[in-house]
Design a protein around this motif. Structure first.
Motif, short mmCIF file in Angstrom:
data_model
loop_
_atom_site.label_atom_id
_atom_site.label_comp_id
_atom_site.label_asym_id
_atom_site.label_seq_id
_atom_site.Cartn_x
_atom_site.Cartn_y
_atom_site.Cartn_z
N ILE A 164 45.76 70.75 62.64
CA ILE A 164 46.68 70.02 61.78
C ILE A 164 47.54 71.04 61.04
O ILE A 164 47.03 72.05 60.57
CB ILE A 164 45.92 69.11 60.76
N ASP A 165 48.84 70.80 60.97
CA ASP A 165 49.73 71.72 60.25
C ASP A 165 49.65 71.45 58.76
O ASP A 165 49.89 70.33 58.30
CB ASP A 165 51.18 71.53 60.70
N LEU A 166 49.29 72.48 58.01
CA LEU A 166 49.33 72.43 56.56
C LEU A 166 50.58 73.18 56.13
O LEU A 166 50.63 74.41 56.14
CB LEU A 166 48.07 73.07 55.96
N ILE A 167 51.62 72.41 55.77
CA ILE A 167 52.94 72.97 55.46
C ILE A 167 53.00 73.17 53.94
O ILE A 167 53.24 72.22 53.18
CB ILE A 167 54.06 72.03 55.95
N LEU A 168 52.79 74.40 53.51
CA LEU A 168 52.76 74.72 52.09
C LEU A 168 54.14 75.09 51.56
O LEU A 168 54.40 74.96 50.36
CB LEU A 168 51.75 75.83 51.83
N ARG A 173 54.34 62.66 59.12
CA ARG A 173 54.29 62.80 60.58
C ARG A 173 54.22 64.26 61.00
O ARG A 173 53.70 64.59 62.06
CB ARG A 173 55.52 62.13 61.21
N ARG A 174 54.76 65.15 60.17
CA ARG A 174 54.75 66.57 60.52
C ARG A 174 53.39 67.20 60.28
O ARG A 174 53.06 68.21 60.91
CB ARG A 174 55.80 67.33 59.69
N GLY A 175 52.62 66.66 59.38
CA GLY A 175 51.31 67.22 59.04
C GLY A 175 50.99 66.93 57.59
O GLY A 175 51.21 65.82 57.11
N ILE A 176 50.50 67.93 56.89
CA ILE A 176 50.21 67.82 55.46
C ILE A 176 51.24 68.67 54.74
O ILE A 176 51.34 69.87 54.98
CB ILE A 176 48.79 68.33 55.14
N GLU A 177 52.00 68.07 53.84
CA GLU A 177 53.08 68.79 53.16
C GLU A 177 52.77 68.89 51.68
O GLU A 177 53.24 68.11 50.86
CB GLU A 177 54.42 68.10 53.41
N GLY A 178 51.94 69.86 51.36
CA GLY A 178 51.49 70.06 50.00
C GLY A 178 50.05 70.49 49.99
O GLY A 178 49.39 70.57 51.04
N ALA A 179 49.52 70.78 48.80
CA ALA A 179 48.17 71.31 48.67
C ALA A 179 47.12 70.20 48.75
O ALA A 179 47.14 69.28 47.95
CB ALA A 179 48.03 72.05 47.35
N PRO A 180 46.18 70.29 49.70
CA PRO A 180 45.06 69.34 49.73
C PRO A 180 44.14 69.55 48.52
O PRO A 180 44.25 70.55 47.80
CB PRO A 180 44.33 69.70 51.03
#
Length: 199
Positions: A74-78, A101-108
């Motif tokens: 999974i892309d984590l986009i920080l 849709r791109r992945g995760i956009e921010g801090a989990p």
């Protein structure tokens, strides 16, 4: 970027998420680290996969109604220049807007990395610094060799982790100062590893 270029030759700097997303499918996995493309190790080991499945199963049992639990790839986009591939993440339902849709956009809320010989230094230094800088409140590093889990947490406005706890005894139970539903017996994390006949 020349799409015919071999993956292991790609070392260009100043790349963005768009460059990363448009890479040709060459069978390799990458991360974007401060605008530089870095190739990930080959497919995770059997040990790695067992631990990942164990963690996912036990976390889903107690937290799936309040959190999204996502596993690699999974892309984590920080940021536009920082895209990581964590092994497991948790995101509270109230923060579901960062899942796109791109992945995760921010801090989990939580990131878990499972060490392998080829990734240990990266997970313990580069990713440790990155996740803290971008505000991931809690970061676990799972060591399959020593059967330990390091738990790192952010405090206040610092962009640096404190070592909160190290779990290594079978009777230990992992809990979280931020995620109340987490209560994981260490023996469940490493369940069935002893049954594998690995040379």
């Amino acid at each position: 970027m020349d799409k015919k270029r071999k993956a292991d030759e790609v070392k260009e700097e100043g790349l963005t998420y768009e460059d990363y997303a448009n890479l040709p499918d060459d069978g390799q996995r990458y991360e974007l680290v401060n605008g530089t493309l870095e190739m990930l190790a080959p497919a995770p080991s059997s040990e790695h996969q067992v631990i990942s499945n164990n963690l996912s199963a036990v976390i889903n049992q107690s937290c799936r109604h309040g959190y999204f639990i996502l596993v690699a790839p999974i892309d984590l986009i920080l940021s536009n220049h920082e895209v990581r591939q964590p092994d497991l993440v948790m995101i509270h339902m109230e923060r579901r807007h960062i899942i796109t849709r791109r992945g995760i956009e921010g801090a989990p809320d939580l990131v878990v990395e499972i060490l392998s010989p080829s990734t240990a230094m990266n997970d313990k230094k580069s990713k440790w610094e990155t996740y803290a800088h971008f505000g991931v409140k809690e970061y676990w590093i799972v060591d399959p060799v020593h059967r330990t889990i390091e738990q790192h947490v952010l405090h206040g406005e610092k962009s640096k982790y404190d070592l909160y706890e190290v779990y290594g005894k079978e009777e230990d139970t992992i809990t979280s100062p931020y995620i109340s539903c987490l209560s994981i017996p260490v023996k469940e994390v490493f369940l069935h590893l002893d049954l594998l006949e690995l040379d």
